[in-house]
Design an enzyme around this catalytic site. Structure first.
Site, mmCIF file in Angstrom:
data_model
loop_
_atom_site.group_PDB
_atom_site.id
_atom_site.type_symbol
_atom_site.label_atom_id
_atom_site.label_comp_id
_atom_site.label_asym_id
_atom_site.label_seq_id
_atom_site.Cartn_x
_atom_site.Cartn_y
_atom_site.Cartn_z
ATOM 1 N N SER A 161 31.861 43.695 41.853
ATOM 2 C CA SER A 161 32.956 42.829 41.395
ATOM 3 C C SER A 161 33.731 43.387 40.213
ATOM 4 O O SER A 161 33.683 42.857 39.093
ATOM 5 C CB SER A 161 32.395 41.449 41.094
ATOM 6 O OG SER A 161 31.756 40.975 42.244
ATOM 7 N N ARG A 176 39.092 50.391 36.852
ATOM 8 C CA ARG A 176 38.634 50.326 35.471
ATOM 9 C C ARG A 176 37.503 49.316 35.390
ATOM 10 O O ARG A 176 37.435 48.391 36.200
ATOM 11 C CB ARG A 176 39.757 49.927 34.515
ATOM 12 C CG ARG A 176 40.188 48.483 34.552
ATOM 13 C CD ARG A 176 41.517 48.279 33.897
ATOM 14 N NE ARG A 176 42.539 48.963 34.651
ATOM 15 C CZ ARG A 176 43.131 48.450 35.752
ATOM 16 N NH1 ARG A 176 42.755 47.278 36.203
ATOM 17 N NH2 ARG A 176 44.049 49.116 36.388
ATOM 18 N N ASP A 214 33.533 39.898 44.715
ATOM 19 C CA ASP A 214 32.941 38.549 44.801
ATOM 20 C C ASP A 214 33.948 37.496 45.281
ATOM 21 O O ASP A 214 33.584 36.537 45.952
ATOM 22 C CB ASP A 214 32.283 38.120 43.466
ATOM 23 C CG ASP A 214 33.167 38.300 42.251
ATOM 24 O OD1 ASP A 214 34.330 38.719 42.401
ATOM 25 O OD2 ASP A 214 32.697 38.030 41.125
HETATM 26 C C1 GLC Z 1 36.579 40.585 36.900
HETATM 27 C C2 GLC Z 1 36.525 41.688 37.930
HETATM 28 C C3 GLC Z 1 36.802 41.148 39.318
HETATM 29 C C4 GLC Z 1 35.872 39.987 39.611
HETATM 30 C C5 GLC Z 1 35.935 38.949 38.505
HETATM 31 C C6 GLC Z 1 34.947 37.825 38.713
HETATM 32 O O1 GLC Z 1 37.865 40.071 36.857
HETATM 33 O O2 GLC Z 1 37.467 42.679 37.607
HETATM 34 O O3 GLC Z 1 36.621 42.142 40.277
HETATM 35 O O4 GLC Z 1 36.214 39.417 40.822
HETATM 36 O O5 GLC Z 1 35.679 39.554 37.260
HETATM 37 O O6 GLC Z 1 33.640 38.300 38.771
#
Ligand code: GLC
Length: 495
Positions: A161, A176, A214
């Site tokens: 995520s 990143r 996620d």
């Molecule tokens: C951050 C991550 C993203 C994820 C979110 C919730 O924003 O960059 O990929 O979905 O957190 O976990």
């Protein structure tokens, strides 16, 4: 009946005896209210800009919201079957699941193990990260499947995520780190070979069928049981959403010549909304959080909403009001504990907002136990109001993102949004405050019947990183079998 514990006490609504607060303190509260309150007009302005930024993110030139195509190209029907492993590398925990999608429509069985993600791994060495993950997986497989040397490779959906470019469903080039992670040597690289190398070293019998976000998992898992689900959101350590776009509206995929009506799940990575600082009403506290974060200038929207930051915003305000202002809160007390960055998480704010007592005695206990500080009653009122302001702002801002996707896609009625994450599930009033903001932004008339659904309802999602990851693995295997090889890097893993 199971799981029905004692009913939680109702939390005290609103601010109590503010009128008794000394003048200077009242002035500070008023100032905080001005800083943190986002009125309807501003919500609409933010949403309007948000819609444009979503479109920009899909363009060839791009914008600050990544709008990552995920190669999840269909919605579940509820009839998917099979047994899959799912690995979730979230912001706080690592979870391994064995998910069985059963013959019965929309039903599943799940076995899972949770591992705490050691804090030092988040800013440590890449090898250590992958080794830790491989060890957890190995342990899980040995416990549930026995001797790994005797096993065929098991298909796995990996919920990673973080923003990742996916030219393929089984690839993820980390754009990143977010959520406070800062591990050298991973950004700009495909994480799948790194993960697979650690697995190979330990002989863990796995073949990766999909790397997912996620939010995409949440969307697909929720759609498995509710076909009205159109958007998946996470309001947890981080904050983000996914929805299904049609390829014809994704100019950056035009070179692939996919039929325009082909569905494609987009991981928005909306945490990056307004990184250029055009519309978000950032306070000096938001600016300070950003400046001291591992990635200044990134995730501006997320830093005002997500669980990782809510407690820190609150802490910075408290320290500021102790140090610099005439009011000098907690005068004469040692605030050494309060000075520690990130020492308060969002559950601290939740507890403040949940304090049911007029004299805020639970908040007093919390401050005494956790911070060794004894606020007086006016200070407790300021603390309560500050928590409300931070929590309300987060919920209202999150509604801008949901509204923006709904407007872009023309979802005006019967739209369900599946949401998950600690802030959504545990932060008091987050859902209700978000629903109020949606109504303001989208100009819905008052309900005539309180039981009636809103045109867009944000509901508790199904388990995205477990069931969602398994479903995506199943859907991907299914489409490969049917000959749709778009976005597949390693067809050999799909036999
Ligand atoms: C951050 C991550 C993203 C994820 C979110 C919730 O924003 O960059 O990929 O979905 O957190 O976990």
């Amino acid at each position: 009946m199971v799981g029905l514990g004692p009913k939680p006490p109702p939390s005290r609504k609103g601010t109590g005896t503010l009128a008794d607060a000394p003048k200077d303190l009242l002035k500070e509260i008023k100032h905080l209210e001005e800083l943190f309150t986002i009125d309807t007009a501003k919500l609409k302005e933010i949403t309007h800009h948000f819609v444009n930024e979503l479109t920009k993110g899909l363009s060839v030139k791009g914008g600050s919201i990544p709008m990552n195509p995920t190669w999840v190209m269909s919605q579940p029907t509820g009839y998917e079957t099979g047994s899959y492993l799912a690995l979730d590398m979230g912001g706080t925990n690592l979870r391994v699941c064995q998910v069985t999608l059963t013959e019965q429509k929309s039903e599943f069985d799940i076995i899972q193990s949770k591992y705490r993600m050691p804090e030092e791994l988040k800013t440590g060495d890449a090898d250590e990260l992958w080794e830790y993950i491989a060890d957890c997986l190995l342990q899980f497989i040995e416990t549930h499947h026995g001797d790994v040397t005797k096993l065929d490779k098991i298909p796995l959906g990996f919920t990673f995520s973080y923003p990742a470019t996916q030219n393929y469903v089984d690839e993820g080039i980390l754009q990143r780190w977010t959520k406070g992670f800062d591990i050298a040597g991973v950004e700009g690289h495909n994480v799948v070979p790194m993960f697979e190398a650690a697995l190979a070293q330990r002989g863990v019998p796995i073949k990766l069928t999909a790397l997912i976000n996620d939010t995409t998992g949440t969307l697909i898992a929720s759609a498995y049981t509710d076909p009205k689900m159109k958007i998946g959101c996470i309001f947890g350590t981080g904050c983000n959403a996914a929805y299904i776009e049609d390829c014809g509206s994704i100019p950056k995929l035009a070179h692939l010549n996919l039929p325009p009506e082909t569905p494609m799940a987009i991981n928005c990575e909306w945490g990056a909304f307004d990184n250029e600082g055009k519309v978000l009403p950032r306070t000096p506290y938001d600016v300070a959080i950003d400046k001291d974060s591992p990635r200044p200038g990134q995730q501006s929207f997320e830093k005002m909403i997500a669980g990782l930051y809510l407690g820190e915003i609150f802490r910075l305000i408290m320290v500021d009001l102790h140090d610099k202002h005439d009011v000098h809160i907690f005068a004469g007390q040692d605030i050494a504990k309060l000075r520690k960055p990130y020492s308060l998480d969002s559950s601290f704010l939740s507890s403040i907002e949940e304090d049911p007592f007029e004299n805020l005695s639970e908040t007093l206990d919390l401050f005494q136990n956790k911070l060794n500080i004894s606020p007086n009653l006016p200070e407790l009122e300021l603390i309560r109001r500050t928590a409300e302001l931070i929590g309300t702002r987060a919920a209202r801002l999150s509604a801008c993102g949901v509204s923006a996707i709904s407007i872009k896609k023309g979802y005006t009625t019967s739209c369900h949004v599946g949401a998950d994450g600690s802030v959504f599930n545990k932060y008091p009033h987050f859902k209700a405050r978000g629903a109020v903001a949606l109504r303001e932004i989208l100009d819905w008339p008052e309900k005539t019947d309180p039981k009636e659904e809103d045109p867009i309802e944000i509901l508790t999602a199904e388990d995205g990183s477990g069931v969602g990851a398994a479903l995506i693995a199943a859907l991907t295997l299914q489409r490969v079998k049917a000959g749709n090889m778009h976005g597949i890097l390693h067809p050999e893993n799909f036999t």
